[in-house]
Design a protein around this motif. Sequence first.
Motif, PDB file in Angstrom:
ATOM      1  N   VAL A   1       0.832  -1.203   0.000  1.00 47.48           N
ATOM      2  CA  VAL A   1       0.000   0.000   0.000  1.00 47.48           C
ATOM      3  C   VAL A   1       0.866   1.252   0.000  1.00 47.48           C
ATOM      4  N   LEU A   2       1.877   1.277   0.883  1.00 42.99           N
ATOM      5  CA  LEU A   2       2.737   2.450   0.993  1.00 42.99           C
ATOM      6  C   LEU A   2       3.570   2.668  -0.263  1.00 42.99           C
ATOM      7  N   ALA A   3       3.848   1.566  -0.988  1.00 45.89           N
ATOM      8  CA  ALA A   3       4.642   1.683  -2.214  1.00 45.89           C
ATOM      9  C   ALA A   3       3.927   2.479  -3.301  1.00 45.89           C
ATOM     10  N   LEU A   4       2.617   2.664  -3.164  1.00 52.43           N
ATOM     11  CA  LEU A   4       1.888   3.457  -4.150  1.00 52.43           C
ATOM     12  C   LEU A   4       2.344   4.915  -4.141  1.00 52.43           C
ATOM     13  N   GLY A   5       2.776   5.385  -2.969  1.00 46.10           N
ATOM     14  CA  GLY A   5       3.237   6.764  -2.869  1.00 46.10           C
ATOM     15  C   GLY A   5       2.099   7.740  -2.626  1.00 46.10           C
TER      16      GLY A   5
ATOM     17  N   ALA B   1      -0.492  -4.171 -15.995  1.00 44.66           N
ATOM     18  CA  ALA B   1      -0.292  -3.228 -14.889  1.00 44.66           C
ATOM     19  C   ALA B   1      -1.619  -2.745 -14.318  1.00 44.66           C
ATOM     20  N   ALA B   2      -2.665  -2.717 -15.137  1.00 44.71           N
ATOM     21  CA  ALA B   2      -3.967  -2.257 -14.654  1.00 44.71           C
ATOM     22  C   ALA B   2      -4.484  -3.158 -13.543  1.00 44.71           C
ATOM     23  N   LEU B   3      -4.356  -4.462 -13.713  1.00 46.53           N
ATOM     24  CA  LEU B   3      -4.866  -5.408 -12.724  1.00 46.53           C
ATOM     25  C   LEU B   3      -4.074  -5.310 -11.423  1.00 46.53           C
ATOM     26  N   THR B   4      -2.749  -5.313 -11.524  1.00 47.56           N
ATOM     27  CA  THR B   4      -1.913  -5.235 -10.319  1.00 47.56           C
ATOM     28  C   THR B   4      -2.177  -3.959  -9.543  1.00 47.56           C
ATOM     29  N   THR B   5      -2.211  -2.832 -10.253  1.00 46.05           N
ATOM     30  CA  THR B   5      -2.439  -1.545  -9.599  1.00 46.05           C
ATOM     31  C   THR B   5      -3.822  -1.481  -8.972  1.00 46.05           C
TER      32      THR B   5
ATOM     33  N   PRO C   1       1.157  10.489  -4.167  1.00 49.56           N
ATOM     34  CA  PRO C   1       0.326  10.945  -5.291  1.00 49.56           C
ATOM     35  C   PRO C   1      -0.842  10.018  -5.609  1.00 49.56           C
ATOM     36  N   VAL C   2      -0.748   8.750  -5.219  1.00 48.52           N
ATOM     37  CA  VAL C   2      -1.868   7.828  -5.405  1.00 48.52           C
ATOM     38  C   VAL C   2      -2.682   7.706  -4.124  1.00 48.52           C
ATOM     39  N   LEU C   3      -2.020   7.628  -2.980  1.00 48.87           N
ATOM     40  CA  LEU C   3      -2.723   7.445  -1.719  1.00 48.87           C
ATOM     41  C   LEU C   3      -3.651   8.614  -1.408  1.00 48.87           C
ATOM     42  N   LEU C   4      -3.200   9.837  -1.686  1.00 50.83           N
ATOM     43  CA  LEU C   4      -4.018  11.005  -1.364  1.00 50.83           C
ATOM     44  C   LEU C   4      -5.342  11.016  -2.125  1.00 50.83           C
ATOM     45  N   PRO C   5      -5.356  10.791  -3.459  1.00 48.16           N
ATOM     46  CA  PRO C   5      -6.656  10.731  -4.158  1.00 48.16           C
ATOM     47  C   PRO C   5      -7.556   9.601  -3.661  1.00 48.16           C
ATOM     48  N   VAL C   6      -6.956   8.467  -3.249  1.00 50.55           N
ATOM     49  CA  VAL C   6      -7.767   7.368  -2.732  1.00 50.55           C
ATOM     50  C   VAL C   6      -8.462   7.788  -1.439  1.00 50.55           C
ATOM     51  N   VAL C   7      -7.713   8.423  -0.533  1.00 52.95           N
ATOM     52  CA  VAL C   7      -8.291   8.882   0.727  1.00 52.95           C
ATOM     53  C   VAL C   7      -9.373   9.936   0.464  1.00 52.95           C
ATOM     54  N   VAL C   8      -9.112  10.846  -0.465  1.00 54.53           N
ATOM     55  CA  VAL C   8     -10.107  11.872  -0.804  1.00 54.53           C
ATOM     56  C   VAL C   8     -11.369  11.223  -1.362  1.00 54.53           C
ATOM     57  N   THR C   9     -11.200  10.220  -2.227  1.00 51.70           N
ATOM     58  CA  THR C   9     -12.358   9.540  -2.821  1.00 51.70           C
ATOM     59  C   THR C   9     -13.191   8.843  -1.754  1.00 51.70           C
ATOM     60  N   VAL C  10     -12.529   8.122  -0.862  1.00 53.46           N
ATOM     61  CA  VAL C  10     -13.246   7.429   0.213  1.00 53.46           C
ATOM     62  C   VAL C  10     -13.987   8.431   1.095  1.00 53.46           C
ATOM     63  N   THR C  11     -13.317   9.512   1.465  1.00 50.08           N
ATOM     64  CA  THR C  11     -13.924  10.509   2.343  1.00 50.08           C
ATOM     65  C   THR C  11     -15.129  11.181   1.672  1.00 50.08           C
ATOM     66  N   ALA C  12     -14.944  11.600   0.422  1.00 58.25           N
ATOM     67  CA  ALA C  12     -16.032  12.275  -0.294  1.00 58.25           C
ATOM     68  C   ALA C  12     -17.222  11.345  -0.483  1.00 58.25           C
TER      69      ALA C  12
END
Length: 338
Positions: free
Chosen positions: A94-98, A215-219, A100-111
């Motif tokens: 999860v942390l390897a995403l960095g 890469a789409a599936l792994t990501t 720039p990816v983690l922040l939009p995910v958190v924003v999406t979940v919150t919104a």
Amino acid sequence: MPPSLTRATAARSTLDSRLLPGLLVTTAGVALAIAVNALVPAVSPLMAALVLGAVTTNLGLSSPALRPGLQFAARGPLRLGIVLLGAQLALPDVLALGLPVLLPVVVTVTATFFGTQWLGRRLGLGRELSLLVATGFSICGAAAVAAMDGVTDSDEEDVMTAVALVTLYGSLAIAVLPQAEGLLHLSPEAFGVWAGASVHEVAQVVATAQAVGGAALTTAVVVKLTRVVLLAPLIAGVTLWRRRTAAPTEGRRPPVVPLFVAGFLAMAALRSLGVLPPASLAALKTAETLLFTAALFGMGAAVRLRALLRTGRRAVALGALSTTLVTLVALAGVTVLA
């Protein structure tokens, strides 16, 4: 043997005998749900079990003798299943995403979580149903719905409605998102982030991303599991809020972090530290699925379809609006990343 211990043993034996009929029916329901999934892979065992439980009750096939065991099945296996769900989470991945990816995910979940509840109120739906739909659509589908039900006073009809909406709109995403990928000209990695951040169930994410593959599936899988990580703080936050707002006369307040959530975090820590043997992960995943399937059968058996139909149209509208919200917010995040 002391008289008090004798009485306790007798009481436990009586309780076990009361649970047995319902648990036997639940076991048969789980086996049938697994068979349905094998014949129709698009129908998850959880959804099949929920429907089978509801059919059992609404066709008059249930009886009062089954109720204690079915009620136990709706709660006990659920908590253990959530604990085992933590074994699927490797935090280094999860942390390897960095950021720039983690922040939009958190924003999406919150919104999605707060936006869906607001939409539910605007549509005139109950607070509990809106909360369950918000949790399922923002985190990980039926498992998240069941987990939130474990710390709320939701009706079983609300649980069934939320799970049905997750199944309906998650299945639509499997067909729609890959088509949209071609129109939007997303890279495989960007599509994986979009699918992982917006599609409801883990299995639905896999099915959606497989249309692009590579890469789409792994990501997509790693991004989806990032959303699953947020299940624990979300439940803890809701529990803490309710502790603070509950009236003193409502009885003993629940703990801030329920025991099954602590277990979920402990299993995630063990997986992340490499303590769990790789060979055990598949077995734990199978056990998790069986436990969730048993819990959903027990929940379905408590559903009365007449009560469910009263909120039908408004609930379907909430599912459509919530799906639109999570899809567009996630897409905006992907666009920013690109």
